[in-house]
Scaffold this motif. Sequence first.
Motif, PDB file in Angstrom:
ATOM      1  N   PHE A   1      35.754  24.367  48.754  1.00 51.63           N
ATOM      2  CA  PHE A   1      36.127  25.326  49.797  1.00 51.63           C
ATOM      3  C   PHE A   1      37.363  26.142  49.425  1.00 51.63           C
ATOM      4  N   GLU A   2      37.988  25.844  48.300  1.00 54.40           N
ATOM      5  CA  GLU A   2      39.144  26.647  47.884  1.00 54.40           C
ATOM      6  C   GLU A   2      38.741  28.081  47.540  1.00 54.40           C
ATOM      7  N   PHE A   3      37.459  28.290  47.255  1.00 55.28           N
ATOM      8  CA  PHE A   3      37.046  29.658  46.954  1.00 55.28           C
ATOM      9  C   PHE A   3      37.122  30.546  48.193  1.00 55.28           C
ATOM     10  N   ASN A   4      37.238  29.945  49.364  1.00 56.90           N
ATOM     11  CA  ASN A   4      37.568  30.682  50.583  1.00 56.90           C
ATOM     12  C   ASN A   4      39.075  30.942  50.537  1.00 56.90           C
ATOM     13  N   GLY A   5      39.434  32.057  49.956  1.00 61.16           N
ATOM     14  CA  GLY A   5      40.840  32.401  49.774  1.00 61.16           C
ATOM     15  C   GLY A   5      41.137  32.782  48.336  1.00 61.16           C
ATOM     16  N   LEU A   6      40.633  31.993  47.385  1.00 59.70           N
ATOM     17  CA  LEU A   6      40.865  32.308  45.974  1.00 59.70           C
ATOM     18  C   LEU A   6      40.049  33.519  45.523  1.00 59.70           C
ATOM     19  N   THR A   7      38.927  33.778  46.193  1.00 55.29           N
ATOM     20  CA  THR A   7      38.060  34.890  45.801  1.00 55.29           C
ATOM     21  C   THR A   7      38.572  36.184  46.420  1.00 55.29           C
ATOM     22  N   ARG A   8      38.693  37.219  45.572  1.00 55.58           N
ATOM     23  CA  ARG A   8      39.159  38.513  46.069  1.00 55.58           C
ATOM     24  C   ARG A   8      38.219  39.622  45.607  1.00 55.58           C
ATOM     25  N   PHE A   9      38.149  40.670  46.425  1.00 54.09           N
ATOM     26  CA  PHE A   9      37.252  41.799  46.182  1.00 54.09           C
ATOM     27  C   PHE A   9      38.051  43.097  46.243  1.00 54.09           C
ATOM     28  N   SER A  10      37.773  44.002  45.329  1.00 52.11           N
ATOM     29  CA  SER A  10      38.292  45.349  45.507  1.00 52.11           C
ATOM     30  C   SER A  10      37.486  46.021  46.613  1.00 52.11           C
TER      31      SER A  10
ATOM     32  N   PRO B   1      32.346  50.481  34.108  1.00 50.79           N
ATOM     33  CA  PRO B   1      31.268  49.624  34.615  1.00 50.79           C
ATOM     34  C   PRO B   1      31.057  49.860  36.105  1.00 50.79           C
ATOM     35  N   ALA B   2      29.859  49.495  36.584  1.00 50.57           N
ATOM     36  CA  ALA B   2      29.607  49.583  38.022  1.00 50.57           C
ATOM     37  C   ALA B   2      30.396  48.518  38.769  1.00 50.57           C
ATOM     38  N   LEU B   3      30.550  47.338  38.144  1.00 49.04           N
ATOM     39  CA  LEU B   3      31.244  46.211  38.760  1.00 49.04           C
ATOM     40  C   LEU B   3      31.663  45.250  37.658  1.00 49.04           C
ATOM     41  N   VAL B   4      32.857  44.694  37.776  1.00 48.20           N
ATOM     42  CA  VAL B   4      33.302  43.632  36.880  1.00 48.20           C
ATOM     43  C   VAL B   4      33.491  42.366  37.708  1.00 48.20           C
ATOM     44  N   ILE B   5      32.726  41.316  37.365  1.00 49.43           N
ATOM     45  CA  ILE B   5      32.899  40.011  37.990  1.00 49.43           C
ATOM     46  C   ILE B   5      33.738  39.185  37.029  1.00 49.43           C
ATOM     47  N   GLY B   6      35.017  39.022  37.338  1.00 52.58           N
ATOM     48  CA  GLY B   6      35.964  38.373  36.442  1.00 52.58           C
ATOM     49  C   GLY B   6      36.298  36.978  36.935  1.00 52.58           C
ATOM     50  N   MET B   7      35.638  35.971  36.370  1.00 50.04           N
ATOM     51  CA  MET B   7      35.825  34.597  36.831  1.00 50.04           C
ATOM     52  C   MET B   7      35.972  33.613  35.675  1.00 50.04           C
TER      53      MET B   7
ATOM     54  N   THR C   1      40.357  51.718  40.022  1.00 55.93           N
ATOM     55  CA  THR C   1      39.347  52.752  39.801  1.00 55.93           C
ATOM     56  C   THR C   1      37.955  52.180  39.547  1.00 55.93           C
ATOM     57  N   ILE C   2      37.855  50.886  39.284  1.00 53.27           N
ATOM     58  CA  ILE C   2      36.585  50.216  39.006  1.00 53.27           C
ATOM     59  C   ILE C   2      36.435  49.036  39.964  1.00 53.27           C
ATOM     60  N   PRO C   3      35.277  48.866  40.615  1.00 58.38           N
ATOM     61  CA  PRO C   3      35.090  47.732  41.526  1.00 58.38           C
ATOM     62  C   PRO C   3      35.135  46.392  40.774  1.00 58.38           C
ATOM     63  N   TRP C   4      35.705  45.386  41.420  1.00 60.59           N
ATOM     64  CA  TRP C   4      35.808  44.065  40.801  1.00 60.59           C
ATOM     65  C   TRP C   4      35.749  42.957  41.841  1.00 60.59           C
ATOM     66  N   ILE C   5      35.350  41.775  41.355  1.00 59.28           N
ATOM     67  CA  ILE C   5      35.437  40.530  42.121  1.00 59.28           C
ATOM     68  C   ILE C   5      36.125  39.522  41.220  1.00 59.28           C
TER      69      ILE C   5
END
Length: 223
Positions: free
Chosen positions: A52-61, A163-169, A188-192
């Motif tokens: 459940f730590e990903f509730n908070g650790l995950t961020r979105f542009s 890129p259309a999206l960068v998922i950086g994990m 300037t580029i969407p990311w998660i």
Amino acid sequence: MNHNIITEQLTDAGRRIEHDSFAIVDAEAGPHAYQADEWQVVRRMIHATADFEFNGLTRFSPGAVAAGMQALLRGAAIVADVEMICVGLSKPRLDHFGVGTHQFIADDDVIAQAKAENSTRAVQAMRKAQRLNLLDGGIVAIGNAPTALLEVVRMMQEDDLKPALVIGMPVGFVSAAESKALLSEIDTIPWIVIDGRKGGSTLVVAAIHALLALAEAQQAARN
């Protein structure tokens, strides 16, 4: 809209278990600050890891989820840092949108170039993807190698990569948190991203499956 109806489960029993699992995640997570579409991504990541730590650790542009959905709807390529991500993704769902997956980490030319330049295979794999014109307009999915993410950030800053999206994990102890922090400074580029050391291929796969489910739901609503 009930996104639980978009599922890979093929039996009633499987669908009930998945539905109940998501209900437990929602109940135990409690209030959160995510937008509705962002929560679909985070809850699936929690569902995949029971963390459940990903509730908070995950961020979105801003607009990152929508950008990922639109990329999938138009059949954009997914470029991963490791094969595990490609293997973990649902082939029927990818085929539905005509999405191809790519990874070059074990290619002979990538290994040779990494040795020649005293860099990493992950860096050279991202450079090969760029030479093949797969990164611009594609989804970059990084769950293992911080150096891959650092190279993508460099290319966005220096080479006008879009890129259309960068998922950086990327997960780990050397440069993992730092690479994600650098990505999150780009506006300037969407990311998660997942802040800190946590991450991994499982999380990237979960995030992409959530985006695929959302894209399917949007497509169904249009028809």
